[in-house]
Design an enzyme around this catalytic site. Structure first.
Site, PDB file in Angstrom:
ATOM      1  N   GLU A 463       0.833  -1.208   0.000  1.00 37.57           N
ATOM      2  CA  GLU A 463       0.000   0.000   0.000  1.00 37.57           C
ATOM      3  C   GLU A 463       0.871   1.263   0.000  1.00 37.57           C
ATOM      4  OE1 GLU A 463      -2.771   0.833  -0.753  1.00 37.57           O
ATOM      5  OE2 GLU A 463      -3.121   2.770   0.159  1.00 37.57           O
ATOM      6  N   GLU A 470       1.641   6.451  -7.101  1.00 45.56           N
ATOM      7  CA  GLU A 470       0.529   7.181  -7.718  1.00 45.56           C
ATOM      8  C   GLU A 470       0.621   8.694  -7.535  1.00 45.56           C
ATOM      9  OE1 GLU A 470      -3.450   6.082  -6.397  1.00 45.56           O
ATOM     10  OE2 GLU A 470      -2.747   5.701  -4.361  1.00 45.56           O
TER      11      GLU A 470
HETATM   12  C1  G6P Z   1      -8.747   3.471  -8.227  1.00 42.10           C
HETATM   13  C2  G6P Z   1      -8.489   4.470  -7.123  1.00 42.10           C
HETATM   14  C3  G6P Z   1      -7.878   3.752  -5.926  1.00 42.10           C
HETATM   15  C4  G6P Z   1      -8.779   2.626  -5.473  1.00 42.10           C
HETATM   16  C5  G6P Z   1      -9.087   1.655  -6.618  1.00 42.10           C
HETATM   17  C6  G6P Z   1     -10.199   0.684  -6.244  1.00 42.10           C
HETATM   18  O1  G6P Z   1      -7.544   2.984  -8.728  1.00 42.10           O
HETATM   19  O2  G6P Z   1      -7.641   5.481  -7.570  1.00 42.10           O
HETATM   20  O3  G6P Z   1      -7.712   4.681  -4.875  1.00 42.10           O
HETATM   21  O4  G6P Z   1      -8.165   1.924  -4.445  1.00 42.10           O
HETATM   22  O5  G6P Z   1      -9.554   2.385  -7.762  1.00 42.10           O
HETATM   23  O6  G6P Z   1     -11.368   1.421  -6.079  1.00 42.10           O
HETATM   24  P1  G6P Z   1     -12.567   1.102  -5.119  1.00 42.10           P
HETATM   25  O7  G6P Z   1     -13.482   2.263  -5.270  1.00 42.10           O
HETATM   26  O8  G6P Z   1     -13.171  -0.173  -5.634  1.00 42.10           O
HETATM   27  O9  G6P Z   1     -12.040   0.952  -3.748  1.00 42.10           O
END
Ligand code: G6P
Length: 585
Positions: A463, A470
């Site tokens: 993480e 990112e």
């Molecule tokens: C994108 C976001 C991330 C997130 C991932 C999964 O990549 O930028 O921050 O962890 O999607 O998204 P979710 O909404 O399913 O947690």
């Protein structure tokens, strides 16, 4: 992904409302943006490349007049970032204007047919075909018939808003990409998600797949794919919005990290009161299921890995899978419980995994942040993680609350952890900002960084690496300490930054740390082991509990990543090429 927004109002001047609404969706994409307004039977369009504020400075959206408009903020999929490829797109005669979120898979085929009969295309997007498709169909069909044909003939995903020059209406169609109508007293709003209008109303209806609708300022009619009118229940939602705006903060990311203590307490309270029943049901379902699989992506996947670790420690067998690989690795049947973890509740890969699991008759539950999101609506049972609106693309407080909920679940099965003082411990960590910034400055000068952990800290290492990548654009690898010697050690030179996550007196990770140090690595340690406490390169986390250490170490990593990116002057809240809600495969 892209955000779409539409408004029909009694008020003749909705430009500011449109601009503010679109801004609330900007985290979905910020390559380009645009608006189309209907004014005295003329459609006026303004659009350009860049973030909303920049484009507004250039084109001044506030000059647009009218009580009806559609708007778009783009995350490019098909076609480069250019003005021509920005939405809204127009038909040849300019009588139709559309905005689209999704991907039209068979657009080339359709474009070819339309080109042969004389349509002229000005962009390289898939979305532009929608405007021309309707222009052609409406030559001899009603709009309802055209919508029915569209749903039948189009392959792919879509949430579409369509304006016609001669009508005071917005037509809307949806498959797979999210679409909701916010019901206000004097207006109706259409948007990709409830956050776009949650400051104006708490009432909404949600489109389901292959439905289309006709919306006016005071009415809405929805139809299924055969054109049959359908009744929709109005849902009342509660959506926690912390103080709006960045306030004293330079970036939303830091504001959201500092909200962690507050949202942790809110979630814990809610699990004891408002969500107590549902929480109890979830525990029963876990107890009854023969097999439990988490499905998640990105940061949410890392939370699920931590969850799997906690549950495994007290003998509950759990598997966790990255949702986009779910169908390749999961063996699912009616006795399987699939637990989706998603901040947005809209991630397409998670939705696909759940559909796959549903086909196999598995039970579906979810832990989500956005109420009434698609994933929540697909689930038999869903718990809200109550992190409140996250604006920064990099997820921080949502990760913390996902992990807290997983810890709470593990606690029910006997995992020893006191969560009551967690928010105080988080606040304590924030006091080390200066030290963290100093370490960040050093790391910011490198092109690569390695983060190592073991067991509990392996997901945290991943993480932290994701956060660094990112938002700072530094290549970072989060890995198991034990794997170093199988290859990555070859990349360690004098001064290579390695962040080592040492929980208590985990001797093995201490050895791995020595191994990289011996090869010249520049070590930063995040630990709860007091023997390291006073060292300059150490971020000390004051907790004896491993479970809590995992979580707090992740927050230390969020702070470190934030400062690395800030030192480098990166656009922290809107990193290039990324989006907060990923509604494509
Ligand atoms: C994108 C976001 C991330 C997130 C991932 C999964 O990549 O930028 O921050 O962890 O999607 O998204 P979710 O909404 O399913 O947690």
């Amino acid at each position: 992904m892209c955000g779409i927004f539409g408004c029909l109002s009694n008020n003749d001047n909705i430009a500011l409302l449109m601009l503010k609404g679109l801004k609330r969706l900007e985290y979905r994409g910020y390559d380009s943006c645009g608006m189309a307004f209907l004014d005295n039977h003329v459609i006026n369009v303004k659009k350009d490349v860049g973030e909303i504020d920049r484009v507004n400075d250039k084109v001044n959206f506030l000059e647009l007049k009218g009580h009806l408009g559609i708007a778009h903020t783009r995350w490019s999929t098909t076609g480069k970032v250019t003005k021509q490829n920005s939405h809204p797109h127009q038909s040849c005669d300019g009588n139709i204007s559309i905005v689209h979120n999704g991907i039209i898979e068979n657009y080339e085929e359709i474009k070819q047919v339309l080109t042969v009969i004389g349509h002229k295309f000005v962009s390289n997007t898939d979305s532009e075909v929608i405007a021309h498709y309707f222009e052609e169909k409406l030559k001899n069909k009603s709009i309802n018939e055209a919508c029915i044909d569209f749903i039948k003939e189009i392959k792919g995903t879509f949430a579409i808003l369509l304006l016609k020059q001669d009508e005071d209406k917005i037509y809307a169609l949806k498959r797979d990409s999210p679409l909701a109508v916010g019901i206000c007293k004097d207006k109706n709003i259409l948007a990709s998600d409830i956050h776009a209008f949650s400051n104006l109303t708490n009432k909404a209806i949600f489109f389901d797949n292959d439905e289309f609708g006709i919306i006016t300022k005071d009415s809405y009619e929805l139809f299924n794919k055969d054109g049959k009118a359908i009744e929709k229940l109005i849902k009342s939602f509660e959506w926690k919005e912390e103080e709006t705006g960045k306030k004293k903060y330079k970036h939303f990311m830091m504001k959201e990290i500092e909200e962690e203590p507050k949202v942790v307490d809110r979630l814990l309270r809610s699990l004891d009161y408002e969500q107590k029943n549902d929480f109890g049901k979830l525990i029963e379902l876990i107890k009854k299921s023969k097999k439990i699989i988490f499905a998640a992506c990105g940061t949410s996947y890392h939370a699920s890995l931590l969850g799997a670790y906690y549950l495994h420690k007290i003998g509950v067998e759990v598997q966790t899978l990255i949702a986009s690989e779910f169908k390749h690795y999961a063996n699912v049947d009616k006795d399987t419980l699939v637990i989706a973890i998603s901040q947005s509740g809209e991630t397409m890969d998670v939705i696909d995994a759940l559909n796959y699991a549903k086909e196999k008759n598995a039970k579906i539950v979810s832990l989500v942040n956005v109420p009434y999101s698609t994933i929540q609506r697909m689930s038999e049972l869903s718990l809200n993680i109550l992190a409140g609106q996250e604006i920064s693309v990099a997820s921080t407080k949502a990760f913390v609350n996902q992990t807290v909920l997983l810890l709470r679940i593990a606690q029910e099965f006997g995992y020893g952890v006191n969560l009551k003082n967690l928010s105080a411990k988080l606040k304590n960590l924030f006091q080390q900002k200066e030290k963290i910034r100093k370490i960040a400055k050093k790391i910011s000068q490198s092109n690569d960084a390695y983060i190592i952990g073991r067991g509990l800290t392996y997901p945290v290492a991943r993480e932290i690496a994701l956060k660094i990548k990112e938002i700072s654009y530094i290549h970072a690898e989060g890995m198991m300490g034990g794997e170093l010697k199988h290859g990555t050690l070859a990349l360690i030179d004098d001064g290579t930054p390695v962040i080592s996550l040492i929980s208590n007196s985990d001797e093995d990770i201490i050895s791995n740390t020595r191994e990289v140090e011996a090869r010249g690595a520049d070590i930063t340690i995040i630990t709860n082991n007091p023997t390291f406490k006073e060292q300059e390169n150490v971020i000390y986390v004051n907790t004896g509990n491993d479970g809590k250490f995992g979580l707090l170490a992740a927050t230390a990593g969020q702070l470190l990543a934030y400062h690395i990116a800030d030192v480098l002057g990166r656009p922290i809240d809107k990193p290039k090429n990324l989006s907060k809600s990923i509604s494509v495969r």
